[in-house]
Design a protein around this motif. Sequence first.
Motif, PDB file in Angstrom:
ATOM      1  N   PHE A   8       0.914  -1.205   0.061  1.00 15.29           N
ATOM      2  CA  PHE A   8       0.090  -0.052  -0.086  1.00 15.29           C
ATOM      3  C   PHE A   8       0.724   1.101  -0.033  1.00 15.29           C
ATOM      4  CE2 PHE A   8      -2.487  -3.318   2.094  1.00 15.29           C
ATOM      5  CZ  PHE A   8      -3.433  -3.424   1.282  1.00 15.29           C
ATOM      6  N   ALA A   9       2.269   1.093  -0.418  1.00 17.45           N
ATOM      7  CA  ALA A   9       3.009   2.388  -0.547  1.00 17.45           C
ATOM      8  C   ALA A   9       2.566   3.156  -1.568  1.00 17.45           C
ATOM      9  CB  ALA A   9       4.490   1.838  -0.687  1.00 17.45           C
ATOM     10  N   LYS A  10       1.982   2.871  -2.580  1.00 14.39           N
ATOM     11  CA  LYS A  10       1.486   4.003  -3.424  1.00 14.39           C
ATOM     12  C   LYS A  10      -0.074   3.509  -3.455  1.00 14.39           C
ATOM     13  CE  LYS A  10       5.630   3.620  -6.203  1.00 14.39           C
ATOM     14  NZ  LYS A  10       6.548   3.424  -7.465  1.00 14.39           N
ATOM     15  N   GLY A  11      -0.819   4.674  -3.914  1.00 13.54           N
ATOM     16  CA  GLY A  11      -2.272   4.564  -4.175  1.00 13.54           C
ATOM     17  C   GLY A  11      -2.977   4.669  -2.641  1.00 13.54           C
ATOM     18  N   GLN A  12      -4.322   4.420  -2.831  1.00 13.91           N
ATOM     19  CA  GLN A  12      -5.193   4.678  -1.458  1.00 13.91           C
ATOM     20  C   GLN A  12      -4.641   3.717  -0.445  1.00 13.91           C
ATOM     21  OE1 GLN A  12      -6.833   7.547  -2.323  1.00 13.91           O
ATOM     22  NE2 GLN A  12      -8.311   6.674  -1.239  1.00 13.91           N
ATOM     23  N   PRO A  13      -4.580   4.443   0.733  1.00 12.05           N
ATOM     24  CA  PRO A  13      -4.435   3.520   2.116  1.00 12.05           C
ATOM     25  C   PRO A  13      -5.601   2.628   2.161  1.00 12.05           C
ATOM     26  CG  PRO A  13      -4.977   5.854   2.823  1.00 12.05           C
ATOM     27  CD  PRO A  13      -4.844   5.730   1.334  1.00 12.05           C
ATOM     28  N   PRO A  14      -5.374   1.637   2.954  1.00 11.91           N
ATOM     29  CA  PRO A  14      -6.417   0.529   3.004  1.00 11.91           C
ATOM     30  C   PRO A  14      -7.407   1.162   4.333  1.00 11.91           C
ATOM     31  CG  PRO A  14      -4.441  -0.124   4.347  1.00 11.91           C
ATOM     32  CD  PRO A  14      -4.024   1.094   3.570  1.00 11.91           C
ATOM     33  N   PRO A  15      -8.498   0.506   4.383  1.00  9.87           N
ATOM     34  CA  PRO A  15      -9.574   0.971   5.348  1.00  9.87           C
ATOM     35  C   PRO A  15      -8.823   0.742   6.915  1.00  9.87           C
ATOM     36  CG  PRO A  15     -10.458  -0.449   3.968  1.00  9.87           C
ATOM     37  CD  PRO A  15      -9.168  -0.522   3.580  1.00  9.87           C
ATOM     38  N   ALA A  16      -9.231   1.822   8.014  1.00 10.48           N
ATOM     39  CA  ALA A  16      -8.608   1.594   9.128  1.00 10.48           C
ATOM     40  C   ALA A  16      -9.120   0.204   9.812  1.00 10.48           C
ATOM     41  CB  ALA A  16      -9.174   2.373  10.189  1.00 10.48           C
ATOM     42  N   LEU A  17      -8.398  -0.317  10.626  1.00  7.61           N
ATOM     43  CA  LEU A  17      -8.756  -1.795  11.155  1.00  7.61           C
ATOM     44  C   LEU A  17      -9.868  -1.574  12.231  1.00  7.61           C
ATOM     45  CD1 LEU A  17      -4.883  -3.352  11.869  1.00  7.61           C
ATOM     46  CD2 LEU A  17      -6.546  -4.000  10.118  1.00  7.61           C
ATOM     47  N   ILE A  18      -9.602  -0.835  13.017  1.00  6.65           N
ATOM     48  CA  ILE A  18     -10.735  -0.257  13.898  1.00  6.65           C
ATOM     49  C   ILE A  18     -11.109   1.149  13.953  1.00  6.65           C
ATOM     50  CG2 ILE A  18     -10.340  -2.200  15.629  1.00  6.65           C
ATOM     51  CD1 ILE A  18      -8.887  -0.560  17.261  1.00  6.65           C
ATOM     52  N   SER A  19     -12.005   1.644  14.622  1.00  8.71           N
ATOM     53  CA  SER A  19     -12.643   3.182  14.639  1.00  8.71           C
ATOM     54  C   SER A  19     -11.343   3.800  15.135  1.00  8.71           C
ATOM     55  CB  SER A  19     -13.806   3.227  15.138  1.00  8.71           C
ATOM     56  OG  SER A  19     -14.055   2.901  16.420  1.00  8.71           O
ATOM     57  N   ASP A  20     -11.316   5.073  15.229  1.00  8.68           N
ATOM     58  CA  ASP A  20     -10.815   5.925  16.024  1.00  8.68           C
ATOM     59  C   ASP A  20     -11.095   6.042  17.618  1.00  8.68           C
ATOM     60  OD1 ASP A  20      -9.343   6.764  13.987  1.00  8.68           O
ATOM     61  OD2 ASP A  20     -10.198   8.728  13.626  1.00  8.68           O
ATOM     62  N   ASP A  21     -12.352   5.740  17.733  1.00  7.11           N
ATOM     63  CA  ASP A  21     -12.760   5.759  19.375  1.00  7.11           C
ATOM     64  C   ASP A  21     -12.332   4.320  19.919  1.00  7.11           C
ATOM     65  OD1 ASP A  21     -14.330   8.049  18.936  1.00  7.11           O
ATOM     66  OD2 ASP A  21     -16.020   7.089  18.580  1.00  7.11           O
ATOM     67  N   SER A  22     -12.498   3.255  19.177  1.00  6.23           N
ATOM     68  CA  SER A  22     -11.940   2.056  19.649  1.00  6.23           C
ATOM     69  C   SER A  22     -10.519   2.102  20.012  1.00  6.23           C
ATOM     70  CB  SER A  22     -12.163   0.894  18.571  1.00  6.23           C
ATOM     71  OG  SER A  22     -13.681   0.476  18.471  1.00  6.23           O
ATOM     72  N   TRP A  23      -9.812   2.883  19.137  1.00  5.21           N
ATOM     73  CA  TRP A  23      -8.276   2.921  19.172  1.00  5.21           C
ATOM     74  C   TRP A  23      -7.935   3.661  20.604  1.00  5.21           C
ATOM     75  CZ3 TRP A  23      -4.012   0.774  18.791  1.00  5.21           C
ATOM     76  CH2 TRP A  23      -2.800   1.574  18.923  1.00  5.21           C
ATOM     77  N   VAL A  24      -8.765   4.819  20.812  1.00  4.79           N
ATOM     78  CA  VAL A  24      -8.517   5.468  21.900  1.00  4.79           C
ATOM     79  C   VAL A  24      -8.819   4.825  23.341  1.00  4.79           C
ATOM     80  CG1 VAL A  24      -9.336   7.555  23.366  1.00  4.79           C
ATOM     81  CG2 VAL A  24      -8.917   7.748  20.616  1.00  4.79           C
ATOM     82  N   GLY A  25      -9.868   3.854  23.121  1.00  3.10           N
ATOM     83  CA  GLY A  25     -10.245   3.067  24.105  1.00  3.10           C
ATOM     84  C   GLY A  25      -8.933   1.970  24.286  1.00  3.10           C
ATOM     85  N   LEU A  26      -8.667   1.533  23.195  1.00  7.70           N
ATOM     86  CA  LEU A  26      -7.417   0.379  23.444  1.00  7.70           C
ATOM     87  C   LEU A  26      -6.174   1.013  24.177  1.00  7.70           C
ATOM     88  CD1 LEU A  26      -6.472  -2.689  22.879  1.00  7.70           C
ATOM     89  CD2 LEU A  26      -5.999  -1.902  20.642  1.00  7.70           C
ATOM     90  N   GLN A  27      -5.976   2.210  23.879  1.00  3.93           N
ATOM     91  CA  GLN A  27      -4.942   2.879  24.398  1.00  3.93           C
ATOM     92  C   GLN A  27      -5.030   2.786  25.820  1.00  3.93           C
ATOM     93  OE1 GLN A  27      -4.640   6.338  21.796  1.00  3.93           O
ATOM     94  NE2 GLN A  27      -2.369   5.765  21.258  1.00  3.93           N
ATOM     95  N   GLY A  28      -6.079   2.968  26.625  1.00  7.14           N
ATOM     96  CA  GLY A  28      -6.139   3.051  28.078  1.00  7.14           C
ATOM     97  C   GLY A  28      -6.412   1.491  28.717  1.00  7.14           C
ATOM     98  N   ILE A  29      -6.015   0.618  28.182  1.00 10.99           N
ATOM     99  CA  ILE A  29      -6.386  -0.736  28.505  1.00 10.99           C
ATOM    100  C   ILE A  29      -5.627  -1.182  29.603  1.00 10.99           C
ATOM    101  CG2 ILE A  29      -4.592  -1.979  27.132  1.00 10.99           C
ATOM    102  CD1 ILE A  29      -6.775  -4.242  26.681  1.00 10.99           C
ATOM    103  N   CYS A  30      -4.440  -0.540  29.842  1.00 10.62           N
ATOM    104  CA  CYS A  30      -3.511  -0.508  31.003  1.00 10.62           C
ATOM    105  C   CYS A  30      -3.629   0.419  32.130  1.00 10.62           C
ATOM    106  CB  CYS A  30      -1.944  -0.816  30.695  1.00 10.62           C
ATOM    107  SG  CYS A  30      -1.844  -2.277  29.569  1.00 10.62           S
ATOM    108  N   ASP A  31      -4.582   1.165  31.847  1.00 11.30           N
ATOM    109  CA  ASP A  31      -4.843   2.413  32.975  1.00 11.30           C
ATOM    110  C   ASP A  31      -5.378   2.052  34.406  1.00 11.30           C
ATOM    111  OD1 ASP A  31      -3.457   4.068  31.073  1.00 11.30           O
ATOM    112  OD2 ASP A  31      -5.456   4.975  30.369  1.00 11.30           O
ATOM    113  N   GLU A  32      -6.257   0.890  34.168  1.00  7.82           N
ATOM    114  CA  GLU A  32      -7.071   0.597  35.430  1.00  7.82           C
ATOM    115  C   GLU A  32      -6.005  -0.490  36.399  1.00  7.82           C
ATOM    116  OE1 GLU A  32     -11.016  -0.843  34.609  1.00  7.82           O
ATOM    117  OE2 GLU A  32     -11.244   0.959  33.531  1.00  7.82           O
TER     118      GLU A  32
END
Length: 352
Positions: A328-352
């Motif tokens: 995918f170095a050239k052309g359109q990037p692929p669709p995101a694996l998960i939504s931005d909201d899910s990614w933000v939630g995943l980044q806090g998985i070790c906070d509790e």
Amino acid sequence: MPRVTALSKYQRLESQGIWRETPDAQRRDVIVSFGEASLVLSDSRSESALTHWSLPALIRMNPGEMPALFTPGPDAVETLELDDKDMIGAIETVRGVIDSHRPRPGRLRHVLIAGTLLAAVLLAVFWLPGALIRHTAQMVPASKRHQIGEMALADLTRVTGPRCNGHPGTEALARLTDRLFPEGGVQIVVVPGGPARATHLPGGIIVLRRDLIEDFDGPDVAAGYILAERARAAEADALLGLLHWAGLGATVRLLTTGQMAPGALHGYGEALLRTARHAPPPPEGALIARFRAEGLPTTPYAKALEAATPPVPRTAAEATRLIAADPFAKGQPPPALISDDSWVGLQGICDE
């Protein structure tokens, strides 16, 4: 022939002896001399030969006693009495040489038995453990593999800290797992620390260190490490490595009872994390195919390899090739694996 060599130094040796043809016969003075592999007894007056005794069959009836008493065989009734130490020593010497060259029917059998036993020992030491471990790994069902993987994870978290279970991070991690492995059979676990960024355990368990999530702007790097561990797992069965580490006793117990011995995996997690830091890269062709199939660019993962601490020369070379092969170095990037909201939630998985 050994017989001729042994006899040559005694060809002219003679001595006086007393011969008795039967136990009831009169004792006769005789001259004793060596013949061709035989002892020649001659009349002391006429010097005519009375009898020839085969040296190989000769038996001393009173070993260690004097005068020495000989008989020509186990069933013979003749006897010869000698008190000449030189003649007695010569007879014993020649008989010893002849006896050492006599065929021994049992020797080959003993050699074959010893060789078979040695082969069995070598087989047991060098081949049997590996074969037993491979057989056991093949017999363990998926559910038991996952149970063993959980046991290994429990030991591993003594080093890394407990698995991260913060919400909504666990839900986001489940979405990422389903996105990458819709067919199931894979469990992704995030841990706080440890010497390795990622590793895998039996039962489809993949362990990620939290910095793969917290230090990057999107899930592509973490997903790249996940796919790399799956590629490694496809190359070598993780259960084989675990059983080799646990040993033959634990393997036999698992095979016969279906259970791992308590404490059999103590220390395994630490050893695994040490080796995971230097694990060989998965085959690049297979890895790139996985990235392409999942719609994942290779460049984020490759750049994370380059920036890994401490740097490893082979990862730099690997990263260069992965970037060059990015589908995918050239052309359109692929669709995101998960939504931005899910990614933000995943980044806090070790906070509790």
